[in-house]
Design a protein around this motif. Structure first.
Motif, PDB file in Angstrom:
ATOM      1  N   SER A  26      -2.150  14.157  13.973  1.00  0.00           N
ATOM      2  CA  SER A  26      -0.834  14.204  14.599  1.00  0.00           C
ATOM      3  C   SER A  26      -0.336  12.786  14.829  1.00  0.00           C
ATOM      4  CB  SER A  26      -0.916  14.940  15.936  1.00  0.00           C
ATOM      5  OG  SER A  26      -1.345  16.259  15.746  1.00  0.00           O
TER       6      SER A  26
ATOM      7  N   SER B 131       3.724  19.451  15.332  1.00  0.00           N
ATOM      8  CA  SER B 131       3.510  18.016  15.201  1.00  0.00           C
ATOM      9  C   SER B 131       4.049  17.539  13.848  1.00  0.00           C
ATOM     10  CB  SER B 131       2.021  17.706  15.333  1.00  0.00           C
ATOM     11  OG  SER B 131       1.276  18.518  14.464  1.00  0.00           O
TER      12      SER B 131
ATOM     13  N   ASN C 155       3.401  15.958  11.145  1.00  0.00           N
ATOM     14  CA  ASN C 155       2.446  15.470  10.140  1.00  0.00           C
ATOM     15  C   ASN C 155       2.281  16.524   9.064  1.00  0.00           C
ATOM     16  OD1 ASN C 155       0.975  16.589  12.761  1.00  0.00           O
ATOM     17  ND2 ASN C 155      -0.163  17.289  10.962  1.00  0.00           N
TER      18      ASN C 155
ATOM     19  N   LYS D  10       6.021  20.001   5.982  1.00  0.00           N
ATOM     20  CA  LYS D  10       4.637  19.805   6.419  1.00  0.00           C
ATOM     21  C   LYS D  10       3.615  20.326   5.413  1.00  0.00           C
ATOM     22  CE  LYS D  10       3.144  20.749  10.470  1.00  0.00           C
ATOM     23  NZ  LYS D  10       2.570  19.857  11.460  1.00  0.00           N
TER      24      LYS D  10
ATOM     25  N   HIS E 232      -9.202  20.667  11.085  1.00  0.00           N
ATOM     26  CA  HIS E 232      -7.816  20.450  11.486  1.00  0.00           C
ATOM     27  C   HIS E 232      -7.770  19.070  12.081  1.00  0.00           C
ATOM     28  CE1 HIS E 232      -4.100  22.784  11.912  1.00  0.00           C
ATOM     29  NE2 HIS E 232      -3.819  22.057  12.972  1.00  0.00           N
ATOM     30  N   TYR E 233      -6.602  18.515  12.263  1.00  0.00           N
ATOM     31  CA  TYR E 233      -6.469  17.210  12.904  1.00  0.00           C
ATOM     32  C   TYR E 233      -7.423  16.204  12.254  1.00  0.00           C
ATOM     33  CZ  TYR E 233      -4.907  20.442  16.561  1.00  0.00           C
ATOM     34  OH  TYR E 233      -4.310  21.439  17.253  1.00  0.00           O
TER      35      TYR E 233
ATOM     36  N   ARG F 186       2.969  23.335   5.318  1.00  0.00           N
ATOM     37  CA  ARG F 186       2.252  24.119   6.313  1.00  0.00           C
ATOM     38  C   ARG F 186       2.194  25.578   5.900  1.00  0.00           C
ATOM     39  NH1 ARG F 186       2.332  22.979  12.576  1.00  0.00           N
ATOM     40  NH2 ARG F 186       1.725  24.957  13.457  1.00  0.00           N
TER      41      ARG F 186
END
Ligand code: AMP
Ligand code: MG
Length: 329
Positions: free
Chosen positions: A151, A143, A145, A56, A231-232, A58
């Protein structure tokens, strides 16, 4: 690789059995839940969980939600289950409610980013349930992504986001809610809503019979990274209209419109996506990320979004739109 599976079967199909074997061997499997597609690894396998962060891109400060096969599994991840958690689980599980509770020692720090708490939920999607049961272990799954992006609500969107970075994608069709789970923290300071979602604030207050503090405001050092300011987000700049202004555009810019209900007649927009022709918030939430993805892919200069009423699910939709609209770091 994408494997199709029967989205209604809670029995392990051949695809699910294979996916469970991948998970048990330390692999990553993307799978549908009723909220969005998750990117799963066995929660107690720290190396496998580390691969989620890699896949991700992340940052490691962002803890993951652990998905349980049943409420009885709470003891496997949580040090002590307060009575209010039991009440919420009884009412909303299986379903799109995540609870943040004191963590048990067996849960690796990489799952919780070193926090003393752990986020858990029991998903309702038949494929998610079949997969978790076939694996026989709690599954950590954010999620599916890249970090900070939209997402995914379909297997194809997962493939576009992660491609070869995931060992297997289980295709159970488009997800039902299309928006991430509600997150509630149950601590000594009383219940606090960390992220609005399909289970509404009103429902939580009603179930607990007391005030639930809203703690979803944007923050640079968030208690829940879903609270990050940006975000998102789609790649295209996004602006939210204020509710009194009609959507307009100029000829020199290609603008995409995210309309809440039946789209305005203006032909000036390069693309228009309507969330719900009838103004139904559930339908709007379910369509949100797929519509933003299509607008993003249309190559417009800007996306403008109509606001939705901030009641029930509308709160979660506006939360995601504001994050998508926040300035880039
Ligand atoms: P995602 O699975 O991508 O929807 O993101 C999971 C969300 O759950 C993130 O916003 C996390 O910050 C939040 N979360 C996970 N664990 C915790 C925790 N222990 N305390 C607070 N929030 C958490
Ligand atoms: Mg996410």
């Amino acid at each position: 690789m994408i494997l199709k599976t029967d989205p209604t079967s809670t029995e392990p199909t051949p695809a699910v059995t294979r996916a469970a074997a991948v998970l048990r061997a330390g692999g990553l499997v993307a799978f549908p839940t009723e909220t969005v597609y998750g990117l799963g690894a066995v929660a107690t396998d720290a190396r496998a969980v580390a691969r989620i962060f890699e896949a991700k891109d992340r940052p490691h400060f962002d803890p993951l939600i652990i998905h349980l096969g049943s409420a009885d599994w709470l003891d496997r991840c949580v040090a002590s289950v307060p009575p209010e958690a039991g009440r919420l689980a009884e009412r909303f599980w299986p379903g799109p409610l995540t609870m943040v509770l004191p963590k048990r020692e067996n849960i690796p720090d990489i799952v919780t980013s070193g926090l003393p708490t752990v986020a858990v939920r029991m998903p309702a999607h038949p494929v998610a349930r079949a997969l978790i049961h076939a694996t026989g272990a709690p599954v950590a799954a954010p999620s599916a992504n890249r970090f900070g992006q939209l997402s995914p609500t379909t297997a194809q969107a997962v493939e576009e986001e992660l491609g070869q970075r995931v060992d297997l994608i289980l295709d159970g069709g488009p997800t039902q809610h299309g928006i991430e789970s509600t997150i509630i923290a149950l601590g000594e300071t009383g219940p606090r809503l960390l992220r609005p979602g399909p289970v509404t604030l009103e429902e939580l207050r009603e179930c607990l019979g007391r005030e639930v503090i809203v703690a979803t405001g944007p923050s640079a050092t968030p208690e829940s990274p879903g609270m990050l300011l940006r975000h998102y987000a789609p790649r295209t700049p996004l602006r939210i209209l204020d509710s009194s202004t009609a959507a307009t555009t100029t000829r020199d810019r290609r603008v995409g419109l995210l309309a809440f209900r039946a789209a305005p007649a203006s032909r000036d927009f390069a693309v228009v996506e309507t969330l719900s022709a009838t103004g139904d918030l559930r339908e709007a939430a379910a369509n949100l990320f797929a519509a933003l993805r299509r607008l993003d892919a249309a190559g417009v200069d800007e996306i403008i979004a109509e606001p939705v009423p901030e009641t029930g699910l509308g709160r979660a939709i506006m939360d995601r739109l504001r994050k998508a609209a926040a300035p880039r770091a």
